[in-house]
Design a protein around this motif. Structure first.
Motif, PDB file in Angstrom:
ATOM      1  N   TRP A 219       0.835  -1.207   0.000  1.00  0.00           N
ATOM      2  CA  TRP A 219       0.000   0.000   0.000  1.00  0.00           C
ATOM      3  C   TRP A 219       0.868   1.254   0.000  1.00  0.00           C
ATOM      4  O   TRP A 219       0.587   2.211  -0.740  1.00  0.00           O
ATOM      5  CB  TRP A 219      -0.920  -0.014   1.213  1.00  0.00           C
ATOM      6  CG  TRP A 219      -1.890   1.119   1.234  1.00  0.00           C
ATOM      7  CD1 TRP A 219      -1.713   2.362   1.779  1.00  0.00           C
ATOM      8  CD2 TRP A 219      -3.194   1.142   0.645  1.00  0.00           C
ATOM      9  NE1 TRP A 219      -2.819   3.146   1.587  1.00  0.00           N
ATOM     10  CE2 TRP A 219      -3.746   2.430   0.896  1.00  0.00           C
ATOM     11  CE3 TRP A 219      -3.957   0.199  -0.050  1.00  0.00           C
ATOM     12  CZ2 TRP A 219      -5.022   2.774   0.463  1.00  0.00           C
ATOM     13  CZ3 TRP A 219      -5.224   0.563  -0.475  1.00  0.00           C
ATOM     14  CH2 TRP A 219      -5.755   1.828  -0.225  1.00  0.00           C
ATOM     15  N   ASN A 223       1.129   4.174  -2.784  1.00  0.00           N
ATOM     16  CA  ASN A 223       0.933   5.569  -2.401  1.00  0.00           C
ATOM     17  C   ASN A 223       2.043   6.460  -2.935  1.00  0.00           C
ATOM     18  O   ASN A 223       1.798   7.546  -3.468  1.00  0.00           O
ATOM     19  CB  ASN A 223       0.881   5.697  -0.873  1.00  0.00           C
ATOM     20  CG  ASN A 223      -0.526   5.601  -0.326  1.00  0.00           C
ATOM     21  OD1 ASN A 223      -1.502   5.574  -1.073  1.00  0.00           O
ATOM     22  ND2 ASN A 223      -0.638   5.524   0.979  1.00  0.00           N
ATOM     23  N   ASP A 230      -1.872  12.622  -6.176  1.00  0.00           N
ATOM     24  CA  ASP A 230      -2.598  12.649  -4.911  1.00  0.00           C
ATOM     25  C   ASP A 230      -2.291  13.888  -4.073  1.00  0.00           C
ATOM     26  O   ASP A 230      -3.107  14.306  -3.259  1.00  0.00           O
ATOM     27  CB  ASP A 230      -2.261  11.411  -4.077  1.00  0.00           C
ATOM     28  CG  ASP A 230      -2.861  10.146  -4.661  1.00  0.00           C
ATOM     29  OD1 ASP A 230      -3.337  10.201  -5.804  1.00  0.00           O
ATOM     30  OD2 ASP A 230      -2.834   9.109  -3.987  1.00  0.00           O
ATOM     31  N   ARG A 269     -15.924   0.269  -3.801  1.00  0.00           N
ATOM     32  CA  ARG A 269     -14.768   0.278  -2.895  1.00  0.00           C
ATOM     33  C   ARG A 269     -15.092  -0.450  -1.594  1.00  0.00           C
ATOM     34  O   ARG A 269     -14.247  -1.184  -1.065  1.00  0.00           O
ATOM     35  CB  ARG A 269     -14.331   1.712  -2.604  1.00  0.00           C
ATOM     36  CG  ARG A 269     -12.976   1.797  -1.914  1.00  0.00           C
ATOM     37  CD  ARG A 269     -12.468   3.229  -1.873  1.00  0.00           C
ATOM     38  NE  ARG A 269     -11.066   3.261  -1.493  1.00  0.00           N
ATOM     39  CZ  ARG A 269     -10.630   3.378  -0.237  1.00  0.00           C
ATOM     40  NH1 ARG A 269     -11.504   3.481   0.757  1.00  0.00           N
ATOM     41  NH2 ARG A 269      -9.344   3.402   0.029  1.00  0.00           N
ATOM     42  N   HIS A 426      -6.787   0.639  -3.660  1.00  0.00           N
ATOM     43  CA  HIS A 426      -5.966   1.844  -3.840  1.00  0.00           C
ATOM     44  C   HIS A 426      -6.389   2.592  -5.105  1.00  0.00           C
ATOM     45  O   HIS A 426      -6.426   3.827  -5.112  1.00  0.00           O
ATOM     46  CB  HIS A 426      -4.491   1.454  -3.925  1.00  0.00           C
ATOM     47  CG  HIS A 426      -3.563   2.622  -3.906  1.00  0.00           C
ATOM     48  ND1 HIS A 426      -3.136   3.262  -5.052  1.00  0.00           N
ATOM     49  CD2 HIS A 426      -2.999   3.304  -2.879  1.00  0.00           C
ATOM     50  CE1 HIS A 426      -2.339   4.263  -4.736  1.00  0.00           C
ATOM     51  NE2 HIS A 426      -2.242   4.309  -3.428  1.00  0.00           N
ATOM     52  N   ARG A 429      -9.322   4.955  -4.519  1.00  0.00           N
ATOM     53  CA  ARG A 429      -9.182   5.867  -3.384  1.00  0.00           C
ATOM     54  C   ARG A 429      -9.879   7.198  -3.629  1.00  0.00           C
ATOM     55  O   ARG A 429     -10.136   7.939  -2.681  1.00  0.00           O
ATOM     56  CB  ARG A 429      -7.705   6.094  -3.060  1.00  0.00           C
ATOM     57  CG  ARG A 429      -6.906   6.780  -4.149  1.00  0.00           C
ATOM     58  CD  ARG A 429      -5.408   6.602  -3.941  1.00  0.00           C
ATOM     59  NE  ARG A 429      -4.638   7.275  -4.970  1.00  0.00           N
ATOM     60  CZ  ARG A 429      -4.467   6.820  -6.207  1.00  0.00           C
ATOM     61  NH1 ARG A 429      -5.016   5.676  -6.574  1.00  0.00           N
ATOM     62  NH2 ARG A 429      -3.740   7.497  -7.083  1.00  0.00           N
ATOM     63  N   SER A 432     -12.851   7.299  -1.518  1.00  0.00           N
ATOM     64  CA  SER A 432     -12.672   7.099  -0.075  1.00  0.00           C
ATOM     65  C   SER A 432     -13.298   8.249   0.702  1.00  0.00           C
ATOM     66  O   SER A 432     -13.602   9.307   0.151  1.00  0.00           O
ATOM     67  CB  SER A 432     -11.184   7.002   0.262  1.00  0.00           C
ATOM     68  OG  SER A 432     -10.530   8.234  -0.014  1.00  0.00           O
TER      69      SER A 432
END
Length: 475
Positions: A219, A223, A230, A269, A426, A429, A432
């Protein structure tokens, strides 16, 4: 003529592997190092599985934190073999030759040394990227002439505590492994099944720690590889920090979805995260199957002893307290693993079908963005395929009385399902809670319902404002 630069909006919607190049992501080397470390952990879990399947785990009766070389001469091997003979496992076997002992010893030694290799690889990389490696100057120019601040560290801001946590988890894994082995070196385990075995609880803890470390490494690596889209905004600032009011590409995509598309993405998700939770529980239940040697019983499917639920075999009246039947009775342990594995496969297929076949996931026009990006679609397809294959492999392993080759592949398959689930979660996301909160949460959805949302907003912010990527060759 130089190739046209790739708009960041396109990079975001397509996702990985576009962001693995240093020209688009100054932190890409760190992301690749983290994913390489997770690959080593993947291999270590595989070696550990074979070590268990070949009953090699108790061949080394001591533990040295820094490791040691294996015996080299015949005399050294005989000394090590004599030491092994003083422990209960040898007293149970009694008929092992020196060559057979060498075979099981090398599996356990290789597993332990692999753990130390992972530690050196991670620790060395962490030190290198913290103090030695400096990324090239990374500049994103917009139509407004703004630039993202100069990147001074290969490791993204705020990630050092995560690196320390991962390092601590790796070190703890070695201690948990020795704690597990010690449970099989004493006479107290003989009474469980008239056979010397490590404690299934400690085996589950050892495997669970490895899977947890692998998951966090994967993860974190994803990221870092996704950091530009992001964290960086389309309209940046020339100051030291990016304006908090400017949205990243991730949040721009979130804001550009219609309420119905966002709802579909959120439900997808949640389904993926549910599949991940089931996968984790299934892996832990598999540790209890292995720890109790429960795979060599009830080798039929779908019935167990001609029953779907063999009630009479699932409760041992001699076990106290009664909850131990959940983790120590052969029929109960195997039934739990069957049901969890089946639930995982069906959930994965269901969420993949819902995410890929729902109209909101397939529609992308000038007025409406698809709720499922191409990257998320790849992840969902991989998740559904992997979970189905893993269930089939588990059934084949059971019907063939757990041969080493199939059983080792079955354990690897569990990590493949876990990996595809992590990748899918992921990739989604942008649906999220944190992403939705960044664009206004419930208020945003209510406003979006009134104005429609859609792709035009994202296109303006992502494609027009952020027009090109420039990299200055400054080390």
């Amino acid at each position: 003529m130089a190739a046209a630069p790739t708009p960041l909006s396109k990079i975001y919607t397509q996702g990985l592997p576009l962001l693995t190049t240093s020209t688009l992501n100054p932190h890409a080397p760190v992301g690749k190092w983290l994913l390489s470390t997770s690959g080593l952990v993947f291999a270590m879990v595989h070696i550990g599985g074979i070590t268990r399947l070949t009953k090699s785990g108790l061949s080394m009766t001591d533990w040295k934190p820094l490791g040691s070389r294996p015996p080299m001469t015949t005399e050294e091997w005989e000394v090590e073999f004599d030491r092994y003979k003083t422990y209960p496992e040898w007293q149970q076997r009694q008929n092992m030759s020196l060559d057979e002992f060498k075979y099981i010893y090398f599996w356990e030694w290789g597993h332990r040394m692999m753990g130390r290799v992972v530690g050196v690889f991670f620790g060395g990389g962490w030190a290198y990227f913290t103090w030695l490696h400096r990324p090239k100057t990374f500049t994103v120019e917009s139509m407004m002439g703004d630039t993202i601040p100069k990147i001074t560290s290969a490791i993204p801001a705020g990630y050092q505590p995560r690196m320390a946590l991962l390092f601590a988890m790796g070190g703890t894994q070695g201690l948990v492994g020795w704690w597990m082995v010690k449970s099989g070196l004493g006479e107290d385990r003989r009474g469980d099944r008239n056979e010397i075995r490590v404690s299934p609880y400690r085996l589950a803890a050892h495997l669970g720690m490895a899977v947890g470390t692998y998951s966090l490494l994967t993860w974190t690596g994803l990221n870092v590889l996704s950091y530009p889209t992001d964290a960086y905004s389309a309209t940046a600032t020339t100051k030291e920090t990016v304006q908090k009011s400017a949205m990243s590409l991730l949040n721009q995509y979130t804001k550009s979805l219609t309420p119905s598309a966002m709802q579909h993405a959120q439900r997808t998700r949640i389904g993926v995260l549910s599949t991940l939770a089931l996968t984790g529980c299934t892996i832990l239940s598999g540790a209890f199957v292995a720890g109790n040697d429960a795979g060599n019983a009830y080798n039929t499917y779908p019935l167990m002893n001609d029953q779907f639920i063999p009630w009479d075999d699932m409760v041992d009246s001699d076990l106290a307290p009664k909850w131990r039947n959940m983790f120590e009775t052969t029929a109960t342990v195997q039934w739990n693993h069957r049901m969890l594995g089946t639930s995982t496969a069906l959930t994965a297929l269901g969420v993949a079908g819902y995410g890929l076949l729902h109209p909101a996931g397939r529609t992308a026009s000038a007025k409406s963005l698809a709720s499922i990006t191409p990257q998320a679609a790849r992840g969902l397809m991989a998740l559904g395929t992997a979970a189905t294959a893993q269930m089939s492999l588990g059934i084949a392993t059971l019907l063939n009385y757990v041969p080493v080759s199939l059983a080792a592949c079955h354990q690897l398959g569990s990590l493949v399902v876990l990996t595809t689930g992590i990748y899918s979660a992921h990739s989604l996301r942008y649906a999220s809670r944190s992403a939705l909160s960044a664009v206004g949460g419930k208020a945003f959805l209510e406003k979006g319902a009134s104005i429609g949302g859609g792709a035009a907003q994202f296109g303006k912010a992502g494609t027009t404002v952020v027009s090109k990527v420039k990299v200055a060759s400054k080390l």
